[in-house]
Motif scaffolding. Structure first.
Motif, PDB file in Angstrom:
ATOM      1  N   ALA A   1       0.829  -1.206   0.000  1.00  0.00           N
ATOM      2  CA  ALA A   1       0.000   0.000   0.000  1.00  0.00           C
ATOM      3  C   ALA A   1       0.866   1.260   0.000  1.00  0.00           C
ATOM      4  N   ILE A   2       1.948   1.242   0.784  1.00  0.00           N
ATOM      5  CA  ILE A   2       2.884   2.370   0.779  1.00  0.00           C
ATOM      6  C   ILE A   2       3.518   2.517  -0.592  1.00  0.00           C
ATOM      7  N   ALA A   3       3.914   1.396  -1.191  1.00  0.00           N
ATOM      8  CA  ALA A   3       4.560   1.425  -2.509  1.00  0.00           C
ATOM      9  C   ALA A   3       3.634   2.012  -3.571  1.00  0.00           C
TER      10      ALA A   3
ATOM     11  N   TRP B   1      10.259   4.150   2.286  1.00  0.00           N
ATOM     12  CA  TRP B   1      11.050   3.258   1.435  1.00  0.00           C
ATOM     13  C   TRP B   1      11.807   2.235   2.253  1.00  0.00           C
ATOM     14  N   LEU B   2      12.235   2.615   3.446  1.00  0.00           N
ATOM     15  CA  LEU B   2      12.900   1.658   4.328  1.00  0.00           C
ATOM     16  C   LEU B   2      11.926   0.571   4.784  1.00  0.00           C
ATOM     17  N   THR B   3      10.692   0.969   5.069  1.00  0.00           N
ATOM     18  CA  THR B   3       9.669  -0.004   5.441  1.00  0.00           C
ATOM     19  C   THR B   3       9.390  -0.968   4.294  1.00  0.00           C
TER      20      THR B   3
ATOM     21  N   ALA C   1      -2.364   9.031   4.381  1.00  0.00           N
ATOM     22  CA  ALA C   1      -2.304   7.584   4.224  1.00  0.00           C
ATOM     23  C   ALA C   1      -0.907   7.028   4.489  1.00  0.00           C
ATOM     24  N   THR C   2       0.135   7.676   3.964  1.00  0.00           N
ATOM     25  CA  THR C   2       1.484   7.150   4.171  1.00  0.00           C
ATOM     26  C   THR C   2       1.881   7.204   5.643  1.00  0.00           C
ATOM     27  N   HIS C   3       1.541   8.285   6.323  1.00  0.00           N
ATOM     28  CA  HIS C   3       1.888   8.369   7.745  1.00  0.00           C
ATOM     29  C   HIS C   3       1.067   7.386   8.572  1.00  0.00           C
ATOM     30  N   SER C   4      -0.187   7.176   8.178  1.00  0.00           N
ATOM     31  CA  SER C   4      -1.011   6.174   8.872  1.00  0.00           C
ATOM     32  C   SER C   4      -0.425   4.780   8.681  1.00  0.00           C
TER      33      SER C   4
END
Length: 256
Positions: A60-62, A99-101, A150-153
């Motif tokens: 989802a982050i990607a 990106w690290l995640t 969304a990315t911070h969540s």
């Protein structure tokens, strides 16, 4: 408002607001906590299920990271290398954490990588939700707002889930600690390169007259002492708490 305006985040002239701790901000935090609790119940489940949950969060982050870059490139292709770098590479600390995640979940197999990723992402997420300067700052929610929120969540949910699902393990082992210290040093070297190359002015908020220093209201030398001290305490706390909890459990076991 057209879809073109939404996707390219063309805000109306009067769109800016201070939405900190408004209904949307509080609602998002409640939803994150609820998802974190639900995911934590999977701790005893099969390893593939737990890995699948983290993979879904990373994917989802990607999707958001790739979508934002595609949208920005569709505005017009840059002509200079530094403009390409500005659009494509992760620049601020939160983007670096994203990106690290993704790398940790999709490719990483080392505990110390999960440890650092969890601590690093959690720090960025906590700072964002404590005092968000983006995402909740418009009365209309366009793509940029969705991306930021969304990315911070996802960083908050994935970082805590790495801990609750036992992918991160903060034991006091030299190899684990050195791995995390090396990654932290690598993040600061990466950020320094960004600054020296003119790609990002202050990705980790340690340069003079940054937003955090202004919030604290102190001079730069004092700010640096606070900054270094806070990071030292923050990253050490995970290992110290784990060590103290483990020590108490051992003492509580009766000797036969």
């Amino acid at each position: 408002m057209t879809f073109h305006d939404w996707i390219y985040s063309n805000y109306p002239a009067d769109a800016a607001i201070d939405g900190r701790y408004g209904a949307l901000h509080i609602g998002v935090m409640i939803a994150c906590v609820a998802l974190i609790i639900l995911i934590a119940f999977l701790r005893r489940r099969d390893e593939k299920i737990k890995q699948g949950v983290l993979t879904a969060l990373a994917v989802a982050i990607a999707v958001l990271e790739i979508a934002r870059r595609v949208i920005n490139l569709c505005r017009g292709l840059p002509t200079e290398w530094d403009s390409w770098a500005y659009l494509l590479i992760p620049r601020p600390w939160c983007a670096i954490s994203c990106w690290l995640t993704m790398y940790t979940v999709l490719f990483g197999k080392k505990t110390w990588l999960y440890n650092f990723s969890a601590m690093n992402s959690l720090l960025c997420a906590l700072v964002f939700f404590a005092y968000p300067s983006v995402g909740f700052n418009h009365r209309v929610i366009l793509f940029e707002n969705v991306y930021s929120i969304a990315t911070h969540s996802l960083l908050l949910i994935s970082s805590i889930s790495m801990i609750t699902l036992a992918f991160a393990d903060f034991r006091l082992k030299a190899s684990e600690i050195f791995g995390c210290v090396g990654l932290l040093a690598g993040v600061f070297l990466y950020a320094t390169a960004e600054i020296l190359l003119g790609i990002e002015a202050d990705p980790l908020y340690f340069m003079p007259e940054n937003e955090v220093q202004a919030f604290l209201g102190v001079n730069y030398p004092a700010f640096l002492v606070i900054y270094v001290g806070f990071l030292a305490v923050y990253f050490s706390a995970f290992y110290l708490v784990r060590h103290l909890v483990t020590g108490r459990k051992k003492k509580a076991v009766p000797v036969s």
